[in-house]
Design a protein around this motif. Structure first.
Motif, mmCIF file in Angstrom:
data_model
loop_
_atom_site.group_PDB
_atom_site.id
_atom_site.type_symbol
_atom_site.label_atom_id
_atom_site.label_comp_id
_atom_site.label_asym_id
_atom_site.label_seq_id
_atom_site.Cartn_x
_atom_site.Cartn_y
_atom_site.Cartn_z
ATOM 1 N N ILE A 15 21.858 66.036 -4.061
ATOM 2 C CA ILE A 15 23.226 65.827 -3.654
ATOM 3 C C ILE A 15 23.260 66.216 -2.318
ATOM 4 C CG2 ILE A 15 25.684 66.471 -4.068
ATOM 5 C CD1 ILE A 15 24.252 65.272 -6.674
ATOM 6 N N ILE A 16 23.679 65.472 -1.376
ATOM 7 C CA ILE A 16 23.538 65.529 0.049
ATOM 8 C C ILE A 16 25.007 65.478 0.713
ATOM 9 C CG2 ILE A 16 21.181 65.146 0.463
ATOM 10 C CD1 ILE A 16 21.899 62.617 1.831
ATOM 11 N N GLU A 17 25.200 66.018 1.912
ATOM 12 C CA GLU A 17 26.632 65.845 2.534
ATOM 13 C C GLU A 17 26.112 64.860 3.603
ATOM 14 O OE1 GLU A 17 29.616 68.644 4.759
ATOM 15 O OE2 GLU A 17 28.716 69.448 3.059
ATOM 16 N N TYR A 18 26.966 63.454 3.772
ATOM 17 C CA TYR A 18 26.350 62.739 4.781
ATOM 18 C C TYR A 18 27.879 62.049 5.402
ATOM 19 C CZ TYR A 18 24.832 58.463 6.916
ATOM 20 O OH TYR A 18 24.700 57.463 7.722
ATOM 21 N N GLU A 19 28.277 62.111 6.461
ATOM 22 C CA GLU A 19 29.239 61.506 7.092
ATOM 23 C C GLU A 19 30.707 62.090 6.452
ATOM 24 O OE1 GLU A 19 28.974 57.222 7.312
ATOM 25 O OE2 GLU A 19 27.577 57.412 9.027
ATOM 26 N N GLY A 20 30.544 63.373 6.047
ATOM 27 C CA GLY A 20 31.780 63.905 5.402
ATOM 28 C C GLY A 20 32.153 63.955 4.163
ATOM 29 N N GLY A 21 31.185 63.117 3.471
ATOM 30 C CA GLY A 21 31.189 62.782 2.081
ATOM 31 C C GLY A 21 30.084 63.563 1.317
ATOM 32 N N ILE A 22 30.153 63.781 0.060
ATOM 33 C CA ILE A 22 29.234 64.071 -1.091
ATOM 34 C C ILE A 22 28.449 63.026 -1.536
ATOM 35 C CG2 ILE A 22 28.730 65.472 -2.898
ATOM 36 C CD1 ILE A 22 29.249 67.100 -0.489
ATOM 37 N N TRP A 23 27.273 62.879 -1.463
ATOM 38 C CA TRP A 23 26.518 61.612 -1.969
ATOM 39 C C TRP A 23 25.420 62.149 -3.083
ATOM 40 C CZ3 TRP A 23 27.812 56.546 -0.058
ATOM 41 C CH2 TRP A 23 28.716 56.646 0.784
#
Length: 189
Positions: A15-23
């Motif tokens: 689970i990563i944080e990318y461009e302000g979202g959780i992916w």
């Protein structure tokens, strides 16, 4: 809790944080072109709004790996397109959309213990046990002349999911199924 990892250290399930979202990372492909540096092609799904994207990360890129809180819940019942779960500690009930389970949805059983993954107190995914028992309700007959080692045959489980099973498995047999691979593991003990 957040920790930085290199773009080439990303793995499926992270689970990563990318461009302000959780992916959530679904698939990765490590590519080393003839010219230029190696990179990781990452397919991921936004856990908040369900969008999917493909992103290329180089080894110099860093991403925030997010650690989610997990809490045990018990599945109670279905209410329309919502699923009702109960916190096993507080007996508090929570309603979640059934599409949060994705392909694992047919394997959810009454009373099943599940783990909810929470991000900032908000449930974003439901983890079922990795293996469950199911009954074969329909199995194709073995074709004469087919060698025992050759191939699996299609079968339908009591939840309607089609999987491949060894030739000796017949209708009425209880088997163990891998929920996330949707594959035969063995006969139920």
């Amino acid at each position: 809790m957040i920790m930085k990892i290199s773009g080439v250290d990303i793995r499926p399930g992270n689970i990563i944080e990318y461009e302000g979202g959780i992916w959530k990372v679904a698939k990765i492909q490590h590519t080393q072109p003839g010219k230029g540096g190696a990179y990781m092609q990452v397919e991921m799904k936004n856990l908040i709004d369900g969008r999917k994207t493909n992103v290329r990360f180089r080894s110099a890129d860093t991403v925030e790996k997010v650690r989610l809180d997990t809490k045990d819940y018990q599945f109670l019942y279905e209410d329309g397109d919502m699923l009702v779960f109960m916190d096993t500690d507080t007996y508090e009930q929570i309603n979640l959309p059934s599409d949060l389970l994705g392909d694992a949805r047919p394997f959810l059983q009454d009373g099943m213990q599940v783990s909810l993954e929470l991000w900032e107190e908000r449930p974003i995914s439901v983890q079922l046990p990795s293996q469950i028992e199911a009954e074969i309700v329909e199995a194709d007959a073995v074709v004469k002349g087919q060698t025992a080692s050759s191939s699996y045959k299609p079968a339908v489980l009591d939840n309607g999911v089609r999987i491949m099973v060894p030739p000796h498995i017949e209708s009425g047999t209880r088997i163990v199924v891998d929920v996330y691979e949707q594959s035969y593991v063995g006969k139920a003990g």
